[in-house]
Design an enzyme around this catalytic site. Sequence first.
Site, mmCIF file in Angstrom:
data_model
loop_
_atom_site.group_PDB
_atom_site.id
_atom_site.type_symbol
_atom_site.label_atom_id
_atom_site.label_comp_id
_atom_site.label_asym_id
_atom_site.label_seq_id
_atom_site.Cartn_x
_atom_site.Cartn_y
_atom_site.Cartn_z
ATOM 1 N N CYS A 107 2.184 56.452 -24.899
ATOM 2 C CA CYS A 107 3.191 55.470 -24.512
ATOM 3 C C CYS A 107 3.018 54.151 -25.270
ATOM 4 O O CYS A 107 3.921 53.315 -25.285
ATOM 5 C CB CYS A 107 3.128 55.207 -23.014
ATOM 6 S SG CYS A 107 1.448 54.937 -22.451
ATOM 7 N N HIS A 116 -5.000 63.647 -21.042
ATOM 8 C CA HIS A 116 -5.047 63.014 -19.715
ATOM 9 C C HIS A 116 -5.489 64.001 -18.626
ATOM 10 O O HIS A 116 -6.440 63.739 -17.890
ATOM 11 C CB HIS A 116 -3.689 62.411 -19.364
ATOM 12 C CG HIS A 116 -3.234 61.423 -20.374
ATOM 13 N ND1 HIS A 116 -4.031 60.393 -20.812
ATOM 14 C CD2 HIS A 116 -2.073 61.315 -21.073
ATOM 15 C CE1 HIS A 116 -3.384 59.684 -21.713
ATOM 16 N NE2 HIS A 116 -2.190 60.227 -21.896
HETATM 17 C C1 LIG Z 1 5.516 58.760 -27.268
HETATM 18 C C2 LIG Z 1 5.229 59.166 -25.850
HETATM 19 C C3 LIG Z 1 5.349 58.233 -24.843
HETATM 20 C C4 LIG Z 1 5.083 58.597 -23.521
HETATM 21 N N1 LIG Z 1 5.207 57.653 -22.543
HETATM 22 C C5 LIG Z 1 4.900 57.975 -21.262
HETATM 23 C C6 LIG Z 1 4.951 57.000 -20.242
HETATM 24 O O1 LIG Z 1 5.264 55.815 -20.476
HETATM 25 N N2 LIG Z 1 4.639 57.385 -18.973
HETATM 26 C C7 LIG Z 1 4.266 58.665 -18.664
HETATM 27 O O2 LIG Z 1 3.978 58.957 -17.499
HETATM 28 N N3 LIG Z 1 4.203 59.609 -19.630
HETATM 29 C C8 LIG Z 1 4.502 59.305 -20.906
HETATM 30 N N4 LIG Z 1 4.441 60.264 -21.883
HETATM 31 C C9 LIG Z 1 4.065 61.646 -21.528
HETATM 32 C C10 LIG Z 1 2.548 61.814 -21.526
HETATM 33 O O3 LIG Z 1 1.996 61.361 -22.710
HETATM 34 C C11 LIG Z 1 2.200 63.282 -21.325
HETATM 35 O O4 LIG Z 1 2.770 63.702 -20.126
HETATM 36 C C12 LIG Z 1 0.695 63.448 -21.266
HETATM 37 O O5 LIG Z 1 0.136 63.213 -22.525
HETATM 38 C C13 LIG Z 1 0.294 64.828 -20.783
HETATM 39 O O6 LIG Z 1 -1.098 64.914 -20.782
HETATM 40 P P1 LIG Z 1 -1.829 66.306 -20.856
HETATM 41 O O7 LIG Z 1 -3.291 66.013 -20.862
HETATM 42 O O8 LIG Z 1 -1.314 67.224 -19.829
HETATM 43 O O9 LIG Z 1 -1.360 66.964 -22.227
HETATM 44 P P2 LIG Z 1 -1.406 66.482 -23.738
HETATM 45 O O10 LIG Z 1 -1.336 65.015 -23.831
HETATM 46 O O11 LIG Z 1 -0.388 67.290 -24.455
HETATM 47 O O12 LIG Z 1 -2.864 66.915 -24.224
HETATM 48 C C14 LIG Z 1 -3.240 68.250 -24.383
HETATM 49 C C15 LIG Z 1 -4.514 68.304 -25.209
HETATM 50 O O13 LIG Z 1 -4.917 69.651 -25.361
HETATM 51 C C16 LIG Z 1 -5.400 69.865 -26.683
HETATM 52 N N5 LIG Z 1 -5.277 71.298 -26.963
HETATM 53 C C17 LIG Z 1 -4.157 72.058 -26.819
HETATM 54 N N6 LIG Z 1 -4.428 73.337 -27.156
HETATM 55 C C18 LIG Z 1 -5.732 73.389 -27.497
HETATM 56 C C19 LIG Z 1 -6.582 74.421 -27.924
HETATM 57 N N7 LIG Z 1 -6.156 75.687 -28.066
HETATM 58 N N8 LIG Z 1 -7.868 74.133 -28.212
HETATM 59 C C20 LIG Z 1 -8.323 72.862 -28.079
HETATM 60 N N9 LIG Z 1 -7.562 71.841 -27.680
HETATM 61 C C21 LIG Z 1 -6.284 72.097 -27.380
HETATM 62 C C22 LIG Z 1 -4.509 68.983 -27.528
HETATM 63 O O14 LIG Z 1 -5.124 68.681 -28.770
HETATM 64 C C23 LIG Z 1 -4.330 67.759 -26.635
HETATM 65 O O15 LIG Z 1 -5.322 66.783 -26.870
HETATM 66 C C24 LIG Z 1 4.700 59.927 -23.214
HETATM 67 C C25 LIG Z 1 4.573 60.872 -24.242
HETATM 68 C C26 LIG Z 1 4.826 60.500 -25.548
HETATM 69 C C27 LIG Z 1 4.666 61.528 -26.627
#
Ligand SMILES: Cc1cc2nc3c(=O)[nH]c(=O)nc-3n(C[C@H](O)[C@H](O)[C@H](O)COP(=O)(O)OP(=O)(O)OC[C@H]3O[C@@H](n4cnc5c(N)ncnc54)[C@H](O)[C@@H]3O)c2cc1C
Length: 462
Positions: free
Chosen positions: A43, A11
């Site tokens: 989610c 995200h």
């Molecule tokens: C089951 C579940 C339900 C949820 N429900 C909700 C909800 O209803 N509402 C809400 O607000 N939030 C919800 N969340 C929380 C939300 O999903 C996370 O806050 C969100 O995914 C964070 O996004 P992000 O992009 O910061 O990190 P992440 O989703 O953790 O994505 C990080 C990305 O970085 C990549 N990455 C990491 N290190 C490397 C590397 N060294 N090289 C290449 N790629 C790398 C990973 O593969 C991943 O794709 C939920 C989470 C889960 C697990």
Amino acid sequence: MTTVAIVGCTHAGTFAATSILQHHPDWTVHVFERNDSLSFLSCGIALWVGDHVSDPKRMFYSSPAALAEAGATMHMRHDVLGVDVTGKTLTAKDLETGETTDYAFDKLVVTTGSAPVIPPIDGLDAALENGAVMLCKNWGHALAIKERAKSAKTAVVIGAGYIGAELAEQFSDIGVKTTLVDALPRVLANNFDAAISDQVEQAFSDHGVTLALGQKVVAFRPASGSDGADGSGVTVVTERGEYTADVAILGAGFRPNTALFADQLATIGNGAIIVDDYMRASLTDGTVLNDVFAAGDSATVHYNPTGKDDYIPLATNAVRQGLLVGENIVAPTKRYLGTQATSAVQLYDLAMSATGLTLGGVERRGLTARSTTLVQDYRPDFMLTTTPVTATLVWDPDTRRILGAQFLSKHDISQAANVVSVAIQAGFTIDDLAGADLFFQPNFSQPVNFVGAVAIQAVAES
Ligand SMILES: Cc1cc2nc3c(=O)[nH]c(=O)nc-3n(C[C@H](O)[C@H](O)[C@H](O)COP(=O)(O)OP(=O)(O)OC[C@H]3O[C@@H](n4cnc5c(N)ncnc54)[C@H](O)[C@@H]3O)c2cc1C
């Protein structure tokens, strides 16, 4: 020509890439992601388990092709192995070919997100390895859980936070006999106080979910005689009992995925990268870096109810922070307004939402606050139907400022948390909320809306 490297693309990465390219369509924006998809909405996992998802492909709102179309240079299935933050280079491995390449950048965006917490529990590694215990975070986990849910007759869900509670609810709905385990004494203990979590526990019991609360898991063992994927199933051993099931799911929280930046960027204790109001990271000596940004689950948030940096991994934070990276990538331009960690969940016929601090959260942080709880019908009882709302307001007795709120009802009152979230962000006191202009119309509300009513009660108690 400016070159940006974005590491991680769910995200925060997706929104940062889109925002940067909108503001700077002529820049070179490299996106590195180790998975073959991006923007997965975790989610939806529990909802998919319970067959409430029209099409699992719709749980993605973007794609590598869409970002490439917007102008990004996509490196999917690339694992970033090392980053030299000040030298402005990174090394990435193509997971298809095994080839390793160095890339130079002018600006770095860290959106590496979070990983499930895997506590050091006896037998857990082996159980994760053979699939008897599963994690719940990404698309790969979603596929595996959905497949197992088709045949499992019994499940143990470890962790009664939002993710575990939603999984337990959906498992029980599709006829999987489920046990929900948590070391804390209440379900959703970090999200709601007892006036609400007691009602949720009753709902779980009414739907046949066994609650094993106040007990830490101490071991995982293969279980004989069960029909688990590997033919054995799993026994989850806690301090107070043993629970055997075809499958167990671990939902013990998340930790920032920031090992690549250890000893380079300033972090809080759990490794979340400290960002300023413009999403800029800083060196470990505190020097703010104008060309290094972090957003989402890899970064801290500014938590308005306490006025401090905190770690609150939510998609809402990831999206808002990701967008800000694009706004601020040239110069500090648009300030981050912080978060109240506003959230909602539906369990069975109960709609719940929360914003800011619970009384439990206040105590865990060593703060003091008061809380006021009101139960009233959401609309007048001259209507043919109505149903109660439980509303709790948490407030500071010295400043009278609102610190948090929680709501539960069989009616969809979830938006009430959004109202109080805005009030907290605006620095409202209980007096401000008690006097706020909230509409009355009998289809929807009482002459005194429950959000205003709980504030009026808080004023009366003050
Ligand atoms: C089951 C579940 C339900 C949820 N429900 C909700 C909800 O209803 N509402 C809400 O607000 N939030 C919800 N969340 C929380 C939300 O999903 C996370 O806050 C969100 O995914 C964070 O996004 P992000 O992009 O910061 O990190 P992440 O989703 O953790 O994505 C990080 C990305 O970085 C990549 N990455 C990491 N290190 C490397 C590397 N060294 N090289 C290449 N790629 C790398 C990973 O593969 C991943 O794709 C939920 C989470 C889960 C697990």
